[in-house]
Design a protein around this motif. Structure first.
Motif, PDB file in Angstrom:
ATOM      1  N   ARG A  98       0.842  -1.209   0.000  1.00 56.93           N
ATOM      2  CA  ARG A  98       0.000   0.000   0.000  1.00 56.93           C
ATOM      3  C   ARG A  98       0.874   1.254   0.000  1.00 56.93           C
ATOM      4  O   ARG A  98       0.579   2.231  -0.658  1.00 56.93           O
ATOM      5  N   ARG A  99       1.984   1.201   0.761  1.00 56.11           N
ATOM      6  CA  ARG A  99       2.893   2.341   0.879  1.00 56.11           C
ATOM      7  C   ARG A  99       4.268   1.831   1.246  1.00 56.11           C
ATOM      8  O   ARG A  99       4.389   0.884   2.019  1.00 56.11           O
ATOM      9  N   ILE A 100       5.296   2.466   0.703  1.00 50.54           N
ATOM     10  CA  ILE A 100       6.669   2.076   1.013  1.00 50.54           C
ATOM     11  C   ILE A 100       7.522   3.338   1.010  1.00 50.54           C
ATOM     12  O   ILE A 100       7.414   4.161   0.102  1.00 50.54           O
ATOM     13  N   PHE A 101       8.332   3.498   2.048  1.00 49.02           N
ATOM     14  CA  PHE A 101       9.177   4.680   2.150  1.00 49.02           C
ATOM     15  C   PHE A 101      10.347   4.410   3.099  1.00 49.02           C
ATOM     16  O   PHE A 101      10.312   3.471   3.894  1.00 49.02           O
ATOM     17  N   ILE A 102      11.365   5.246   2.982  1.00 49.48           N
ATOM     18  CA  ILE A 102      12.522   5.156   3.878  1.00 49.48           C
ATOM     19  C   ILE A 102      12.580   6.433   4.684  1.00 49.48           C
ATOM     20  O   ILE A 102      12.511   7.534   4.131  1.00 49.48           O
ATOM     21  N   GLU A 103      12.687   6.274   5.998  1.00 50.48           N
ATOM     22  CA  GLU A 103      12.855   7.435   6.865  1.00 50.48           C
ATOM     23  C   GLU A 103      14.219   7.353   7.540  1.00 50.48           C
ATOM     24  O   GLU A 103      14.736   6.255   7.767  1.00 50.48           O
ATOM     25  N   PRO A 104      14.828   8.501   7.826  1.00 46.70           N
ATOM     26  CA  PRO A 104      16.157   8.490   8.451  1.00 46.70           C
ATOM     27  C   PRO A 104      16.093   7.970   9.881  1.00 46.70           C
ATOM     28  O   PRO A 104      15.036   8.008  10.523  1.00 46.70           O
ATOM     29  N   VAL A 105      17.216   7.462  10.358  1.00 44.78           N
ATOM     30  CA  VAL A 105      17.333   7.043  11.754  1.00 44.78           C
ATOM     31  C   VAL A 105      18.351   7.951  12.433  1.00 44.78           C
ATOM     32  O   VAL A 105      19.188   8.567  11.770  1.00 44.78           O
ATOM     33  N   ALA A 106      18.288   8.014  13.731  1.00 48.26           N
ATOM     34  CA  ALA A 106      19.211   8.852  14.496  1.00 48.26           C
ATOM     35  C   ALA A 106      20.647   8.372  14.320  1.00 48.26           C
ATOM     36  O   ALA A 106      20.901   7.157  14.225  1.00 48.26           O
ATOM     37  N   GLU A 107      21.554   9.319  14.266  1.00 45.35           N
ATOM     38  CA  GLU A 107      22.983   9.004  14.171  1.00 45.35           C
ATOM     39  C   GLU A 107      23.372   8.123  15.358  1.00 45.35           C
ATOM     40  O   GLU A 107      22.945   8.353  16.478  1.00 45.35           O
ATOM     41  N   GLY A 108      24.149   7.100  15.107  1.00 43.21           N
ATOM     42  CA  GLY A 108      24.603   6.201  16.168  1.00 43.21           C
ATOM     43  C   GLY A 108      23.635   5.082  16.485  1.00 43.21           C
ATOM     44  O   GLY A 108      23.877   4.297  17.397  1.00 43.21           O
ATOM     45  N   THR A 109      22.535   4.977  15.760  1.00 42.01           N
ATOM     46  CA  THR A 109      21.588   3.879  15.969  1.00 42.01           C
ATOM     47  C   THR A 109      22.283   2.567  15.648  1.00 42.01           C
ATOM     48  O   THR A 109      22.880   2.422  14.588  1.00 42.01           O
ATOM     49  N   ASN A 110      22.266   1.643  16.586  1.00 45.46           N
ATOM     50  CA  ASN A 110      22.879   0.336  16.381  1.00 45.46           C
ATOM     51  C   ASN A 110      22.006  -0.707  17.070  1.00 45.46           C
ATOM     52  O   ASN A 110      22.297  -1.139  18.173  1.00 45.46           O
TER      53      ASN A 110
END
Length: 155
Positions: free
Chosen positions: A74-86
């Motif tokens: 139905r929907r597909i997208f990429i959103e940024p993640v916080a720097e240092g996310t592990n």
């Protein structure tokens, strides 16, 4: 002179952010095309398999193939993640982490034949010049020994 340096820096950031947006669009489009044509191998090619054991690989491939039945995107997208996310997690006494540094999160909203929605989220990041979906791999012992529940670890 300072204005010139500022403009050059701003232009460089604009170009690099544009390149990142192009990578995002390409990954999203490739996923959409592969899912739409039920091309499991096409989706497998979007995943970073480096360091993934055979059992985990088979399990993920089986999960992806089973997701084709009765569902559409139905929907597909990429959103940024916080720097240092592990992101990491513990399962069966082992700590797992991603096999790439995440730069975003691929969000896929599915709709099934009964109009029921479900969402899948996967971390994405650059690996050898390509934007790929990350996979979980057993973490090095240093990370495993720093896990929140040390009693589950053999440190």
């Amino acid at each position: 002179m300072t204005l010139r340096k500022t403009l050059i820096t701003a232009f460089a950031l604009l170009i690099s952010s544009s390149a990142f947006a192009d990578q995002n669009r390409e990954l999203v489009q490739n996923y959409l095309n592969s899912f739409g044509s039920r091309d499991a191998q096409g989706i497998f090619n979007l995943i970073n398999w480096e360091g993934v054991d055979k059992e985990s690989r088979r399990s993920l491939q089986k999960y992806i193939k089973s997701g084709f039945k009765g569902r559409q995107i139905r929907r597909i997208f990429i959103e940024p993640v916080a720097e240092g996310t592990n992101p990491s997690y513990v399962q069966d006494g082992k700590t797992y982490e991603l096999n790439l540094k995440p730069s975003g999160q691929l969000n896929i909203v599915f709709i099934d034949n009964k109009n029921k929605r479900s969402t899948t989220k996967m971390y994405v990041g650059e690996h050898k010049g390509s934007l790929l979906i990350g996979s979980a791999v057993v973490a090095p012992e240093e990370l495993a020994c720093n896990a929140p529940k040390k009693e589950e670890q053999a440190c």
